[in-house]
Design a protein around this motif. Structure first.
Motif, PDB file in Angstrom:
ATOM      1  N   MET A   1       7.054  43.036  -3.614  1.00  0.00           N
ATOM      2  CA  MET A   1       7.520  41.792  -3.014  1.00  0.00           C
ATOM      3  C   MET A   1       6.456  40.688  -2.992  1.00  0.00           C
ATOM      4  O   MET A   1       6.708  39.574  -3.458  1.00  0.00           O
ATOM      5  CB  MET A   1       7.993  42.108  -1.594  1.00  0.00           C
ATOM      6  CG  MET A   1       8.407  40.900  -0.823  1.00  0.00           C
ATOM      7  SD  MET A   1       9.163  41.387   0.727  1.00  0.00           S
ATOM      8  CE  MET A   1       9.042  39.809   1.575  1.00  0.00           C
ATOM      9  N   ASP A   2       5.281  40.989  -2.493  1.00  0.00           N
ATOM     10  CA  ASP A   2       4.232  39.958  -2.374  1.00  0.00           C
ATOM     11  C   ASP A   2       3.743  39.502  -3.755  1.00  0.00           C
ATOM     12  O   ASP A   2       3.662  38.312  -4.034  1.00  0.00           O
ATOM     13  CB  ASP A   2       3.043  40.479  -1.558  1.00  0.00           C
ATOM     14  CG  ASP A   2       3.425  40.729  -0.096  1.00  0.00           C
ATOM     15  OD1 ASP A   2       4.552  40.338   0.292  1.00  0.00           O
ATOM     16  OD2 ASP A   2       2.613  41.330   0.644  1.00  0.00           O
ATOM     17  N   ALA A   3       3.447  40.463  -4.610  1.00  0.00           N
ATOM     18  CA  ALA A   3       2.884  40.129  -5.927  1.00  0.00           C
ATOM     19  C   ALA A   3       3.893  39.397  -6.802  1.00  0.00           C
ATOM     20  O   ALA A   3       3.515  38.573  -7.628  1.00  0.00           O
ATOM     21  CB  ALA A   3       2.406  41.400  -6.626  1.00  0.00           C
ATOM     22  N   TRP A   4       5.178  39.705  -6.650  1.00  0.00           N
ATOM     23  CA  TRP A   4       6.201  39.107  -7.510  1.00  0.00           C
ATOM     24  C   TRP A   4       6.776  37.806  -6.924  1.00  0.00           C
ATOM     25  O   TRP A   4       7.648  37.191  -7.527  1.00  0.00           O
ATOM     26  CB  TRP A   4       7.350  40.080  -7.763  1.00  0.00           C
ATOM     27  CG  TRP A   4       6.953  41.322  -8.500  1.00  0.00           C
ATOM     28  CD1 TRP A   4       5.734  41.612  -9.039  1.00  0.00           C
ATOM     29  CD2 TRP A   4       7.796  42.457  -8.775  1.00  0.00           C
ATOM     30  NE1 TRP A   4       5.760  42.855  -9.635  1.00  0.00           N
ATOM     31  CE2 TRP A   4       7.002  43.399  -9.484  1.00  0.00           C
ATOM     32  CE3 TRP A   4       9.121  42.784  -8.497  1.00  0.00           C
ATOM     33  CZ2 TRP A   4       7.502  44.623  -9.916  1.00  0.00           C
ATOM     34  CZ3 TRP A   4       9.633  43.997  -8.923  1.00  0.00           C
ATOM     35  CH2 TRP A   4       8.820  44.916  -9.623  1.00  0.00           C
ATOM     36  N   GLY A   5       6.332  37.424  -5.747  1.00  0.00           N
ATOM     37  CA  GLY A   5       6.845  36.186  -5.158  1.00  0.00           C
ATOM     38  C   GLY A   5       8.286  36.287  -4.678  1.00  0.00           C
ATOM     39  O   GLY A   5       9.035  35.312  -4.760  1.00  0.00           O
ATOM     40  N   LEU A   6       8.684  37.452  -4.170  1.00  0.00           N
ATOM     41  CA  LEU A   6      10.037  37.606  -3.621  1.00  0.00           C
ATOM     42  C   LEU A   6       9.975  37.277  -2.127  1.00  0.00           C
ATOM     43  O   LEU A   6       9.002  37.626  -1.455  1.00  0.00           O
ATOM     44  CB  LEU A   6      10.553  39.030  -3.848  1.00  0.00           C
ATOM     45  CG  LEU A   6      10.392  39.563  -5.280  1.00  0.00           C
ATOM     46  CD1 LEU A   6      10.908  40.990  -5.392  1.00  0.00           C
ATOM     47  CD2 LEU A   6      11.108  38.647  -6.276  1.00  0.00           C
ATOM     48  N   ASP A   7      11.013  36.624  -1.608  1.00  0.00           N
ATOM     49  CA  ASP A   7      10.940  36.126  -0.228  1.00  0.00           C
ATOM     50  C   ASP A   7      11.758  36.931   0.772  1.00  0.00           C
ATOM     51  O   ASP A   7      11.369  37.066   1.923  1.00  0.00           O
ATOM     52  CB  ASP A   7      11.376  34.657  -0.201  1.00  0.00           C
ATOM     53  CG  ASP A   7      10.449  33.825  -1.060  1.00  0.00           C
ATOM     54  OD1 ASP A   7       9.254  33.748  -0.716  1.00  0.00           O
ATOM     55  OD2 ASP A   7      10.897  33.294  -2.099  1.00  0.00           O
ATOM     56  N   VAL A   8      12.904  37.410   0.357  1.00  0.00           N
ATOM     57  CA  VAL A   8      13.707  38.260   1.236  1.00  0.00           C
ATOM     58  C   VAL A   8      14.096  39.477   0.401  1.00  0.00           C
ATOM     59  O   VAL A   8      14.667  39.327  -0.682  1.00  0.00           O
ATOM     60  CB  VAL A   8      14.984  37.534   1.732  1.00  0.00           C
ATOM     61  CG1 VAL A   8      15.781  38.437   2.666  1.00  0.00           C
ATOM     62  CG2 VAL A   8      14.627  36.225   2.430  1.00  0.00           C
ATOM     63  N   VAL A   9      13.735  40.666   0.878  1.00  0.00           N
ATOM     64  CA  VAL A   9      14.087  41.878   0.138  1.00  0.00           C
ATOM     65  C   VAL A   9      14.878  42.804   1.065  1.00  0.00           C
ATOM     66  O   VAL A   9      14.456  43.074   2.199  1.00  0.00           O
ATOM     67  CB  VAL A   9      12.836  42.593  -0.425  1.00  0.00           C
ATOM     68  CG1 VAL A   9      13.225  43.885  -1.131  1.00  0.00           C
ATOM     69  CG2 VAL A   9      12.087  41.678  -1.395  1.00  0.00           C
ATOM     70  N   LEU A  10      16.034  43.247   0.574  1.00  0.00           N
ATOM     71  CA  LEU A  10      16.953  44.040   1.390  1.00  0.00           C
ATOM     72  C   LEU A  10      17.036  45.479   0.894  1.00  0.00           C
ATOM     73  O   LEU A  10      17.054  45.717  -0.318  1.00  0.00           O
ATOM     74  CB  LEU A  10      18.353  43.420   1.317  1.00  0.00           C
ATOM     75  CG  LEU A  10      18.429  41.907   1.559  1.00  0.00           C
ATOM     76  CD1 LEU A  10      19.848  41.394   1.311  1.00  0.00           C
ATOM     77  CD2 LEU A  10      17.974  41.578   2.980  1.00  0.00           C
TER      78      LEU A  10
ATOM     79  N   VAL B   1      13.604  33.298  -2.917  1.00  0.00           N
ATOM     80  CA  VAL B   1      14.257  34.303  -3.754  1.00  0.00           C
ATOM     81  C   VAL B   1      14.699  35.463  -2.857  1.00  0.00           C
ATOM     82  O   VAL B   1      13.877  36.127  -2.225  1.00  0.00           O
ATOM     83  CB  VAL B   1      13.296  34.814  -4.853  1.00  0.00           C
ATOM     84  CG1 VAL B   1      13.977  35.873  -5.704  1.00  0.00           C
ATOM     85  CG2 VAL B   1      12.810  33.655  -5.714  1.00  0.00           C
ATOM     86  N   VAL B   2      16.015  35.656  -2.786  1.00  0.00           N
ATOM     87  CA  VAL B   2      16.599  36.707  -1.948  1.00  0.00           C
ATOM     88  C   VAL B   2      17.050  37.838  -2.872  1.00  0.00           C
ATOM     89  O   VAL B   2      17.853  37.611  -3.780  1.00  0.00           O
ATOM     90  CB  VAL B   2      17.820  36.163  -1.167  1.00  0.00           C
ATOM     91  CG1 VAL B   2      18.443  37.254  -0.306  1.00  0.00           C
ATOM     92  CG2 VAL B   2      17.423  34.952  -0.320  1.00  0.00           C
ATOM     93  N   VAL B   3      16.512  39.028  -2.647  1.00  0.00           N
ATOM     94  CA  VAL B   3      16.807  40.147  -3.546  1.00  0.00           C
ATOM     95  C   VAL B   3      17.541  41.274  -2.821  1.00  0.00           C
ATOM     96  O   VAL B   3      17.039  41.828  -1.840  1.00  0.00           O
ATOM     97  CB  VAL B   3      15.505  40.708  -4.172  1.00  0.00           C
ATOM     98  CG1 VAL B   3      15.820  41.873  -5.102  1.00  0.00           C
ATOM     99  CG2 VAL B   3      14.760  39.617  -4.931  1.00  0.00           C
TER     100      VAL B   3
END
Ligand SMILES: *Cc1c(COP(=O)(O)O)cnc(C)c1O
Length: 380
Positions: free
Chosen positions: A175-184, A160-162
């Motif tokens: 990011m970690d708790a929500w399972g996001l993989d790339v955060v910009l 998941v790229v956000v």
């Protein structure tokens, strides 16, 4: 004439941050700069809700979007793009430029994406390698539920790229708790800095995708970012890093909760003031609005193009209008970063004068009065 920026990036830069970046250039390999970069590297991850490093690159926000696409996927791979505005469309354009097969979950401008539609699209396209989504869609002011989208893909191979470029700080990102993989992220939104820095955080799952990707890339290479971390392989934007160090201090002094409350209060006040002036709210419940900007459709007979021009030429105030099909109709007032209630009073004072210039009829003070009332109620 005094110039005022009420745009969703670049934003006004507080004098304290301008001065931090205005000193002589210190070499990035000096002990002083190394210590400062260490502090930046320690300060960024909590803002993204991650224990992973956050990489800082010299780029506008779009560069980070492109770097994510270039590093995480290979030509011919399928991705899902969640799109409800201009920046969602930008993810599509970048993905096509890199030869990806983009399936699009589209939702009208001014609405939030339904996570259920994302899950349905995933069921139709089980081979996707990732999903790309904008958190706060700055072209409309809609907020997307990236937490629910993270949940859908947590136990799959898809990353998941956000694009949290405008939403970061203003709205929670875990990011970690929500399972996001790339955060910009980027410097010229909530961080209150000039444009020029972008931020990239990557999960372990994202690194697996990066290692699998065929590239090619060099300056944008995530593997090079990791290899040279905590430093960088080429000259960093030293002046902006000096500013960023100070920005992190300012954010720490205010506290994230207070920062978010301030933005929510500004959004509430701006929305009430626009409605009082005859505008209509663009994001209607149950769709969620972002507190980065307040967007509203102009009253009948008012062209926002003319209004914006009057605002900037005659009053020195820059606000933004609608993009694409909303040109001439939508008004977007940015209040992200250092903006406060008195800034909003100035913006609405100018807006009222420009509306009078454009022939709109209302009692002067209607909008600014609403700002004063809303803010005063909030504080008492
Ligand atoms: C500002 C912004 C960007 C980046 O735009 P740049 O002009 O390249 O810095 C990307 N996505 C969103 C949602 C934004 O608000």
């Amino acid at each position: 004439m005094k110039l005022r920026l009420a745009t969703p990036g670049p934003t006004e830069v507080p004098q304290r941050l301008l001065l931090a970046g205005a000193r002589e250039i210190v070499h990035h390999r000096s002990a002083e700069m190394e210590a400062l970069i260490d502090e930046i590297n320690a300060g960024l991850p909590p803002l993204f809700g991650t224990g992973s490093p956050v990489y800082t690159i010299a780029s506008s926000g779009t560069g980070a979007m492109e770097a994510a696409v270039a590093n995480c996927f290979s030509p011919g791979e399928e991705v899902l793009i969640v799109s409800n505005g201009y920046f969602g469309e930008r993810f599509q354009a970048i993905s096509r430029a890199y030869g990806l097969t983009a399936h699009v979950v589209e939702s009208p401008w001014g609405t939030s994406i339904s996570p259920r539609e994302v899950a349905d699209a995933h069921a139709r396209h089980p081979g996707i390698r990732g999903v790309l989504v904008v958190y706060s869609e700055t072209s409309t002011g809609a907020l997307n539920d990236v937490r629910a989208i993270g949940e859908i893909f947590r136990d799959t191979d898809a990353i998941v790229v956000v694009d949290a470029i405008s939403g970061l700080l203003v709205h929670p990102v875990e990011m970690d708790a929500w399972g996001l993989d790339v955060v910009l992220g980027a410097s010229h939104k909530g961080f209150m800095l000039p444009p020029g820095l972008a931020f990239i955080a990557l999960s372990d799952k994202a690194w697996t995708a990066v290692e699998r990707s065929a590239g090619p890339n060099y300056y944008w290479s995530f593997q090079r970012l990791r290899q040279f971390y905590p430093m960088s392989s080429s000259s960093p934007a030293v002046s902006l890093l000096l500013g960023l160090h100070e920005s992190l201090k300012m954010l720490g002094e205010e506290g994230l909760d207070a920062f978010r409350e301030r933005h929510a209060g500004l959004g509430r006040a701006a929305e009430r003031a626009l409605v009082a002036l005859g505008f209509s709210t663009f994001i209607q419940p149950p769709h969620r609005r972002s507190n980065v900007i307040t967007a509203a459709l102009a009253p009948e007979g008012i062209d926002t193009g003319t209004l914006l021009k009057t605002l900037s030429v005659k009053y020195g105030v820059t606000v933004t209008g609608g993009q694409a099909h909303l040109k001439g109709k939508l008004l977007r007032i940015g209040h992200v970063g250092a903006a406060d209630a008195l800034d909003l009073c100035a913006v609405f004072g100018a807006l009222e004068m420009a509306l009078l210039d454009c022939g709109h009829r209302f009692t002067p003070g209607t909008g600014t009065g609403e700002i004063v009332r809303t803010v005063h109620e909030g504080e008492n």
